[in-house]
Write a protein that holds these residues in place. Structure first.
Motif, PDB file in Angstrom:
ATOM      1  N   HIS A 117       0.833  -1.214   0.000  1.00 42.96           N
ATOM      2  CA  HIS A 117       0.000   0.000   0.000  1.00 42.96           C
ATOM      3  C   HIS A 117       0.863   1.259   0.000  1.00 42.96           C
ATOM      4  N   LEU A 118       2.164   1.074  -0.072  1.00 40.82           N
ATOM      5  CA  LEU A 118       3.169   2.147  -0.055  1.00 40.82           C
ATOM      6  C   LEU A 118       3.319   2.794   1.316  1.00 40.82           C
ATOM      7  N   ALA A 146       2.541   5.729  -8.755  1.00 42.35           N
ATOM      8  CA  ALA A 146       2.484   5.340  -7.343  1.00 42.35           C
ATOM      9  C   ALA A 146       1.728   6.349  -6.464  1.00 42.35           C
ATOM     10  N   PRO A 147       1.816   7.650  -6.734  1.00 42.06           N
ATOM     11  CA  PRO A 147       1.146   8.612  -5.848  1.00 42.06           C
ATOM     12  C   PRO A 147      -0.365   8.411  -5.717  1.00 42.06           C
ATOM     13  N   VAL A 162      -3.753  -0.883  -3.605  1.00 44.10           N
ATOM     14  CA  VAL A 162      -2.516  -1.651  -3.722  1.00 44.10           C
ATOM     15  C   VAL A 162      -1.758  -1.171  -4.956  1.00 44.10           C
ATOM     16  N   TYR A 163      -0.469  -1.004  -4.821  1.00 43.88           N
ATOM     17  CA  TYR A 163       0.360  -0.622  -5.964  1.00 43.88           C
ATOM     18  C   TYR A 163       1.006  -1.882  -6.529  1.00 43.88           C
ATOM     19  N   TRP A 182       9.084  -0.769  -2.411  1.00 50.82           N
ATOM     20  CA  TRP A 182       7.787  -1.288  -2.003  1.00 50.82           C
ATOM     21  C   TRP A 182       7.654  -2.778  -2.276  1.00 50.82           C
ATOM     22  N   TRP A 183       6.728  -3.400  -1.580  1.00 54.24           N
ATOM     23  CA  TRP A 183       6.485  -4.817  -1.753  1.00 54.24           C
ATOM     24  C   TRP A 183       5.607  -5.038  -2.974  1.00 54.24           C
ATOM     25  N   SER A 184       6.145  -5.794  -3.935  1.00 55.10           N
ATOM     26  CA  SER A 184       5.385  -6.075  -5.148  1.00 55.10           C
ATOM     27  C   SER A 184       4.677  -7.415  -5.001  1.00 55.10           C
ATOM     28  N   ARG A 185       3.351  -7.384  -5.023  1.00 54.46           N
ATOM     29  CA  ARG A 185       2.574  -8.636  -4.987  1.00 54.46           C
ATOM     30  C   ARG A 185       2.859  -9.467  -6.209  1.00 54.46           C
TER      31      ARG A 185
END
Ligand code: FAD
Length: 385
Positions: A245-246, A282-283, A296-297, A262-265
């Motif tokens: 979620h950043l 991302a913003p 979710v990004y 960031w965590w990439s799913r």
């Protein structure tokens, strides 16, 4: 949330302001920018601005309409829970967006070395790229290749020094990087060559050789601009550690752009992507997260470079060991795909084949499997593979 502070007034910073307003946030927004310029895009700096066809690349956001308290020339210098320390004193926040980008890495030595990160850097360098100037570019990565393009076009005598076995080898591997070798026609390209230092009048190589230069440009990468967070109670590891979620580890704080890992799913790993498209996209997610929405990004990363008259585009993310397949020979237009073990498309690199890029990006997003035999035929559209 009453007051959001956005630290960093690059693309990711200004897009964060826009995204907050677009989601109906009516509180105060303070935008801190270390540079004295209003927000601008960086990709043109090494292209149109360096080539002299443009003098600036300001983003067309209307800061007045956005009702943002933009503070140019003010840096974030530290962070405590609920307070950003700045070069002009403490600034309490309810929400904080960290968007401080990245800083170029420089090499040892007392000689003048240009880097290319800011508009001021670009204008200063452009003035030095004059006919007959001896220019040494250190690094044949994306920036080095674009600088070499501009320097050669300006009539400079260009040497490019690269530690790796081929241009772009860090980004796309030596095999594909080697395909760009013909583009360096007329340039003294030194591969597998390490620089010891940048000295008065030129560049000293590790083997002792001295390359004389009027202008030295160092393009060996960047590091996330997070020194100001060194004393803060926030997780840092190759940038600001953020979840999908950043969200950073400190409550009420999100991170976007070049400084965020960031965590990439999608890829099941942490990504830090130093590309324009990430700062652009991302913003949206960071703003939603700050405002308590569930977003979710999870993009397919995308990047382009314009070098030596070619459009080079890359989408995806290929882990080491992915299988590389070529579409088209090394001459002219070609592309290449990386497949995972189960023949899913992981990434695509396209040279002057924008369709492969667009279709490949969609295929990666959808997670489709490919037929490797059709894929190697450049006449079969990627979407039919
Ligand atoms: P930045 O653009 O770095 O903005 C961060 C801002 O924060 C800066 O203005 C900085 O001064 C400010 N700041 C830093 N620290 C502080 C602090 N402590 N307090 C306050 N402010 C601070 N990407 C592509 O995809 N394609 C391209 O062709 C391409 N070309 C590029 C060419 C060049 C010359 C460069 C430099 C980059 C290029 N990129 C390209 C990458 C792309 O521009 C970046 O990914 C993008 O700019 C990242 O945006 P950002 O807002 O995260 O960071």
């Amino acid at each position: 949330v009453n007051r959001v502070v956005v630290a960093g007034a690059g693309l990711a910073g200004v897009r964060s302001v826009e995204a907050l307003r677009a989601r109906g946030f009516e509180g105060e927004i303070v935008l801190l920018g270390q540079e004295r310029h209003r927000p601008y895009d960086r990709p043109p700096l090494s292209k149109a601005v360096l080539l002299g066809t443009s003098d600036s690349s300001f983003v067309d956001s209307d800061l007045a309409t956005l009702e943002v308290d933009f503070r140019p020339g003010v840096s974030a210098t530290g962070l405590r829970a609920g307070v950003v320390e700045t070069s002009e004193g403490d600034l309490p926040y309810d929400g904080l967006v960290i968007a401080t980008g990245a800083d170029p890495i420089t090499l040892p030595g007392d000689g003048q070395q240009h880097v290319l990160r800011t508009l001021d850097d670009a204008l200063e360098l452009r003035a030095r790229l004059v006919r007959g100037a001896r220019v040494v570019v250190i690094g044949a990565g994306w920036i080095g290749a674009e600088v070499a393009t501009a320097a050669r076009r300006a009539g400079c005598e260009v040497t490019v020094v690269e530690a790796g076995p081929a241009p772009l080898s860090h980004a796309v591997g030596a095999e594909l990087g080697a395909r760009t070798l013909p583009w360096y026609d007329g340039i003294d390209l030194r591969l597998g060559t390490m620089v010891a230092s940048v000295d008065e009048g030129g560049v000293r190589l590790v083997d002792g050789e001295f390359l004389e230069a009027h202008v030295v440009v160092t393009g060996v990468g960047v590091r996330p601009a997070v020194e100001w967070l060194a004393g803060a109670d926030i997780d840092l590891h190759n940038g600001v550690v953020a979840d999908e979620h950043l969200r950073a580890s400190l409550p009420g704080v999100v991170a976007v752009g070049d400084c965020a890992a960031w965590w990439s799913r999608r890829y099941g790993t942490r990504l830090r992507v130093e590309h324009w498209d990430t700062a652009l996209g991302a913003p949206e997610v960071a703003a939603a997260t700050l405002l308590g929405e569930d977003a979710v990004y999870d993009p397919v990363p995308y990047f382009w470079s314009e070098q030596f008259g070619h459009m080079v585009q890359y989408a995806g993310h290929h882990p080491a060991g992915s299988r590389l397949l070529h579409r088209g020979g090394p001459e002219g237009k070609w592309s290449a795909c990386w497949l995972t073990e189960d023949d899913t498309l992981a990434a695509v690199l396209a040279v002057d084949r924008p369709r492969d890029l667009v279709q490949g990006r969609r295929i990666i997003d959808a997670g489709h499997r490919m037929d490797p035999e059709r894929l190697v035929d450049p006449d079969v559209p990627l979407r039919d593979c």
